[in-house]
Write a protein that holds these residues in place. Structure first.
Motif, mmCIF file in Angstrom:
data_model
loop_
_atom_site.group_PDB
_atom_site.id
_atom_site.type_symbol
_atom_site.label_atom_id
_atom_site.label_comp_id
_atom_site.label_asym_id
_atom_site.label_seq_id
_atom_site.Cartn_x
_atom_site.Cartn_y
_atom_site.Cartn_z
ATOM 1 N N TYR A 130 -31.815 -11.289 5.592
ATOM 2 C CA TYR A 130 -30.891 -10.864 6.651
ATOM 3 C C TYR A 130 -31.651 -10.549 7.938
ATOM 4 N N THR A 131 -32.789 -9.852 7.810
ATOM 5 C CA THR A 131 -33.606 -9.544 8.982
ATOM 6 C C THR A 131 -34.099 -10.820 9.653
ATOM 7 N N ASP A 132 -34.539 -11.776 8.861
ATOM 8 C CA ASP A 132 -35.028 -13.040 9.414
ATOM 9 C C ASP A 132 -33.899 -13.808 10.100
ATOM 10 N N LEU A 133 -32.715 -13.810 9.502
ATOM 11 C CA LEU A 133 -31.579 -14.522 10.086
ATOM 12 C C LEU A 133 -31.190 -13.926 11.436
ATOM 13 N N ILE A 134 -31.077 -12.599 11.484
ATOM 14 C CA ILE A 134 -30.708 -11.940 12.739
ATOM 15 C C ILE A 134 -31.777 -12.179 13.802
ATOM 16 N N GLY A 135 -33.049 -12.113 13.411
ATOM 17 C CA GLY A 135 -34.127 -12.345 14.358
ATOM 18 C C GLY A 135 -34.109 -13.763 14.906
ATOM 19 N N LYS A 136 -33.882 -14.737 14.031
ATOM 20 C CA LYS A 136 -33.840 -16.135 14.450
ATOM 21 C C LYS A 136 -32.718 -16.373 15.450
ATOM 22 N N ILE A 137 -31.523 -15.900 15.152
ATOM 23 C CA ILE A 137 -30.377 -16.141 16.031
ATOM 24 C C ILE A 137 -30.508 -15.340 17.324
ATOM 25 N N THR A 138 -31.079 -14.147 17.250
ATOM 26 C CA THR A 138 -31.294 -13.354 18.461
ATOM 27 C C THR A 138 -32.216 -14.078 19.428
ATOM 28 N N ARG A 139 -33.307 -14.628 18.923
ATOM 29 C CA ARG A 139 -34.240 -15.366 19.793
ATOM 30 C C ARG A 139 -33.561 -16.594 20.407
ATOM 31 N N HIS A 140 -32.732 -17.259 19.614
ATOM 32 C CA HIS A 140 -32.003 -18.416 20.147
ATOM 33 C C HIS A 140 -31.069 -17.998 21.284
ATOM 34 N N LEU A 141 -30.336 -16.920 21.085
ATOM 35 C CA LEU A 141 -29.385 -16.471 22.108
ATOM 36 C C LEU A 141 -30.096 -15.956 23.353
ATOM 37 N N GLN A 142 -31.256 -15.352 23.202
ATOM 38 C CA GLN A 142 -32.033 -14.940 24.368
ATOM 39 C C GLN A 142 -32.447 -16.142 25.191
ATOM 40 N N HIS A 143 -32.809 -17.228 24.518
ATOM 41 C CA HIS A 143 -33.150 -18.465 25.216
ATOM 42 C C HIS A 143 -31.928 -19.030 25.941
ATOM 43 N N VAL A 144 -30.765 -18.998 25.284
ATOM 44 C CA VAL A 144 -29.527 -19.460 25.907
ATOM 45 C C VAL A 144 -29.230 -18.643 27.167
ATOM 46 N N SER A 145 -29.421 -17.336 27.073
ATOM 47 C CA SER A 145 -29.157 -16.458 28.216
ATOM 48 C C SER A 145 -30.071 -16.783 29.392
ATOM 49 N N GLU A 146 -31.337 -17.048 29.103
ATOM 50 C CA GLU A 146 -32.277 -17.393 30.169
ATOM 51 C C GLU A 146 -31.902 -18.712 30.835
ATOM 52 N N GLU A 147 -31.442 -19.668 30.059
ATOM 53 C CA GLU A 147 -31.009 -20.944 30.631
ATOM 54 C C GLU A 147 -29.796 -20.760 31.540
ATOM 55 N N LEU A 148 -28.887 -19.881 31.136
ATOM 56 C CA LEU A 148 -27.712 -19.617 31.966
ATOM 57 C C LEU A 148 -28.107 -18.985 33.301
ATOM 58 N N LYS A 149 -29.092 -18.101 33.270
ATOM 59 C CA LYS A 149 -29.534 -17.441 34.508
ATOM 60 C C LYS A 149 -30.040 -18.444 35.532
ATOM 61 N N SER A 150 -30.647 -19.512 35.055
ATOM 62 C CA SER A 150 -31.211 -20.507 35.967
ATOM 63 C C SER A 150 -30.206 -21.592 36.355
ATOM 64 N N SER A 151 -28.969 -21.510 35.851
ATOM 65 C CA SER A 151 -27.964 -22.530 36.161
ATOM 66 C C SER A 151 -27.398 -22.318 37.562
ATOM 67 N N PRO A 152 -27.230 -23.371 38.360
ATOM 68 C CA PRO A 152 -26.609 -23.236 39.686
ATOM 69 C C PRO A 152 -25.142 -22.859 39.551
ATOM 70 N N PRO A 153 -24.569 -22.202 40.546
ATOM 71 C CA PRO A 153 -23.177 -21.729 40.456
ATOM 72 C C PRO A 153 -22.173 -22.827 40.113
ATOM 73 N N GLU A 154 -22.392 -24.044 40.641
ATOM 74 C CA GLU A 154 -21.415 -25.103 40.397
ATOM 75 C C GLU A 154 -21.395 -25.578 38.943
ATOM 76 N N HIS A 155 -22.450 -25.257 38.191
ATOM 77 C CA HIS A 155 -22.492 -25.652 36.780
ATOM 78 C C HIS A 155 -22.421 -24.449 35.841
ATOM 79 N N TYR A 156 -22.342 -23.269 36.401
ATOM 80 C CA TYR A 156 -22.449 -22.050 35.600
ATOM 81 C C TYR A 156 -21.304 -21.932 34.592
ATOM 82 N N ILE A 157 -20.080 -22.181 35.048
ATOM 83 C CA ILE A 157 -18.920 -22.016 34.168
ATOM 84 C C ILE A 157 -18.985 -23.007 33.006
ATOM 85 N N GLU A 158 -19.290 -24.261 33.305
ATOM 86 C CA GLU A 158 -19.382 -25.266 32.250
ATOM 87 C C GLU A 158 -20.500 -24.939 31.266
ATOM 88 N N LYS A 159 -21.621 -24.456 31.771
ATOM 89 C CA LYS A 159 -22.749 -24.111 30.899
ATOM 90 C C LYS A 159 -22.379 -22.960 29.973
#
Length: 320
Positions: A130-159
């Motif tokens: 369970y600890t490994d699963l939560i850690g794996k998905i947390t790291r994935h979502l942190q990466h997703v969040s960072e990608e969203l931060k770098s998205s331009p406004p015109e693509h932000y909603i779709e991203k």
């Protein structure tokens, strides 16, 4: 796969000792369950007096106990084996489910993953898994969040919509894969549910960090018809509401267009205002190339009357 799934789809988990004891008995009979005449089986063989068979039975019972203990020791999954063999298989499957798109489907051996999870639960690795699963998905979502931060406004909603729908789609596979861990560890020991925990992860790691940026863009897009597709707008609004219903307060009017009964019932004094909004929406449609059809047969004022009547009918059903 270990025989743990009944014909009706329900699951019956055995504790470690009983599970391995059954396997030891089965190995002694070529992989089959012990016949009814053997010790520890249900019932007793017919036609053999108890006094004549007691000595042989005691000998076979001792042999079975020794075999069971040996089999149990051989089946133990050490922490090192879990980390080097079992978890990498699970992690690879999780990675595929989190990152693949529906168009690029990669087949996964669900039977193999079920078996891995079941064995790890039987061998008392549920907490680490369970600890490994939560850690794996947390790291994935942190990466997703960072990608969203770098998205331009015109693509932000779709991203954001892509990230939300892809993650929720992945949960439809991930949660069933870990059903044993959920049933025999998360629900019983943590008094929680795996799906709820994973949905909360997206809320904490992605949605909460981006909702303040996302909401103004959604309001702007909503005020400009067809800047984004209606299906995308509906997907995001319904998704945000499912994650945190109190986010309605950030834009009640916007949420009310997609979630029933968000706003209080309309007052009769507001019908003219609603009619004016409806007329503005019709003008926006015309400006964006949508034909209003043949208006020659409409009497003067009919459009306003029809709009007000439609709005009145809608509000009577709980819609704005």
């Amino acid at each position: 796969m270990d025989d743990v799934m009944e014909e009706d789809g329900s699951f019956d988990m055995m504790d470690d000792h009983n599970h391995n004891n059954w396997e030891a008995k089965a190995d002694a009979y070529g992989g089959q369950a012990p016949p009814p005449g053997e010790p520890n089986a249900v019932g007793r063989s017919s036609g053999v007096p108890e006094s004549e068979s007691s000595g042989a039975s005691a000998g076979r019972a001792a042999l079975n106990i020794n075999s069971s203990a040996s089999k149990f020791l051989m089946n133990v999954i050490s922490r090192e084996e879990y980390q080097s063999t079992y978890w990498p298989k699970l992690e690879s499957a999780i990675e595929q489910l989190l990152t693949q798109s529906p168009k690029d489907y990669i087949p996964i051996s669900y039977e193999q993953i079920y078996s891995c999870v079941y064995k790890c639960v039987c061998q008392q690795h549920s907490e680490q898994m369970y600890t490994d699963l939560i850690g794996k998905i947390t790291r994935h979502l942190q990466h997703v969040s960072e990608e969203l931060k770098s998205s331009p406004p015109e693509h932000y909603i779709e991203k954001f919509n892509t990230a939300l729908t892809q993650y929720m789609g992945a949960l439809q596979s991930i949660v069933p894969l870990f059903i044993y861990m959920n049933k025999f560890y998360i629900e019983t020991k943590l008094n929680r549910d795996l799906r709820e925990d994973l949905v909360k992860l997206f809320t904490d790691c992605v949605a909460e960090k981006h909702v303040c940026t996302l909401m103004p863009l959604l309001l702007q897009a909503h005020s400009t018809p067809f800047q984004i597709t209606p299906s995308t707008m509906a997907s995001i609004i319904k998704g945000l509401y499912a994650l945190r219903p109190d986010w309605v307060q950030l834009a009640p009017a916007l949420f009310s267009n997609f979630i029933p009964n968000i706003l209080p019932p309309a007052m009769e004094s507001q019908l003219c205002e609603y009619a004016a909004q409806d007329q503005k929406f019709q003008r926006d449609l015309v400006q964006n190339g949508f034909s209003r059809g043949d208006q020659s047969r409409k009497r003067a004022g009919e459009e306003l009357t029809y709009s007000g009547a439609s709005l009145s009918s809608a509000t009577s059903r709980g819609y704005r």
